[in-house]
Design an enzyme around this catalytic site. Sequence first.
Site, PDB file in Angstrom:
ATOM      1  CG  MET A  76      51.119  51.829  34.809  1.00  0.00           C
ATOM      2  SD  MET A  76      50.842  52.308  33.238  1.00  0.00           S
ATOM      3  CE  MET A  76      52.204  51.630  32.255  1.00  0.00           C
ATOM      4  CG  HIS A  77      55.992  54.419  34.967  1.00  0.00           C
ATOM      5  ND1 HIS A  77      55.973  53.947  33.958  1.00  0.00           N
ATOM      6  CD2 HIS A  77      55.078  55.328  34.944  1.00  0.00           C
ATOM      7  CE1 HIS A  77      55.221  54.111  32.811  1.00  0.00           C
ATOM      8  NE2 HIS A  77      54.349  55.279  33.772  1.00  0.00           N
ATOM      9  CG  ASP A 232      47.655  53.883  36.256  1.00  0.00           C
ATOM     10  OD1 ASP A 232      48.195  54.024  35.103  1.00  0.00           O
ATOM     11  OD2 ASP A 232      47.976  55.081  36.911  1.00  0.00           O
TER      12      ASP A 232
END
Length: 478
Positions: A76-77, A232
């Site tokens: 992520m991110h 995830d």
Amino acid sequence: MYLGLDLGTSGLKGILIDADQKVLAEATAPLSVSRPYEGWSEQAPADWIGAAEKVLAELAGFGLGSLRGIGLSGQMHGATLLDASDDVLRPCILWNDTRSHVEAAELDAQPIFRALSGNIVFPGFTAPKLVWVAKHEPAIFARVAKVLLPKDYLRLWLTGEHVAEMSDAAGTAWLDVGKRDWSEELLSASGMRRDQMPRLVEGAEVSGLLRPELADRFGIPSGAVVAGGGGDNAASGIGVGVVKAGQAFVSLGTSGVLFAANDGYQPDAATAVHTFCHALPGTWHQMGVILSATDALNWYARLVGAEPQALTADLNALEAPAKTLFLPYLGGERTPLNDAAIRGAFIGLEHATDREGATRAVLEGVTYAIRDCRDALAATGTQIESLLAVGGGSKSRYWCEAIATALGTPVSLPVAGDFGGAFGAARLALMAATGAGTEVAHQPTISAVIEPVSGLRAAFDEGHARYRAAQAAIRGLT
């Protein structure tokens, strides 16, 4: 057939399942991380495509002639910046990159961010990275036409579509997590516009169709759908069947995650709990994150010159915690402290402390950190009725008994198998292609249920109280 692709930090994994969710084939391709400066962590998006080509080519050897859907999961991110021609403007700034800590603090100081996103703005989130780019790389920032999360850049290659889904988008600090839509106010507060964001879908929705040239190249039927997928941890939640309120899993990997599904949106940013959309509509999830789980055991094993598995194998029946206490803050802590500066400690060392006793203290320290996460989730109203344990640390029965006893909750151990992000993404592909619902995301067969040791509950309660006191005492000292 249904394919799940999980774009991790260290590699891309593909899992192929049939309509009965039997795993037919797997393939992986490694990835590396570039760290040009202290605190920086980057990857070249072209490497993700190269990894996907390797995985698809290997799976094509098995045969993809019955493939109906592809699901995506991923780290992520990350901030993948594209110009108006979809060319990548710079390496992707990853989730574990801390260069934008100043910008994150500035955004978090604006009450609107916690109010609408439901979360603290952490340095790893996407929004502060774009503020950093605007400040330090203005020529690049001026050319940004789209910002995609890592797995969604893979989707662009697969489908030609700019699309994100709710669980991953919730980690940008641009999503109104309660409304499940981009927030004009949060975007504006970080110098961004809605047209720079991808279209949003739910995780089990169709996000696009596989491009014909890729279908031809890998022997995939035309019309194969690409599902929204999930971040995830959300995809792992789908993989282990944690999809309804009361269900949770604890992941004992390098870091530790306590993940609970919720039927409603109930944020409490001050607890440093992540409150994100789940990969299923009308569902959210909360996570407590500790930065060192098996990482702490691996560190101790190196210190004493032993293998981690050997250390835990030497332990027999669960014992009451002794005087020796371990605080596992080797690289700071996320939940509930949100403290990047705190460091770990052994406290209460004495002549009687031997290798086995110190091993128990390390496992207990991580266990108490997970209990802190449970307490933080409980403060928002989240109740955990069933708990699965996954990850390498779950192979230690002693550790699982400690967690069950400290939390007062039985811990279920799935049969051997991979129920992680790639498997969850394959399940989402099945849902998108067939219209199936949450019944697809059932929990795996359980090999064992570890009950709390009732006679040691009070001792673990007392140990946790000492841990909290020590935690308060070392802040600022380390």
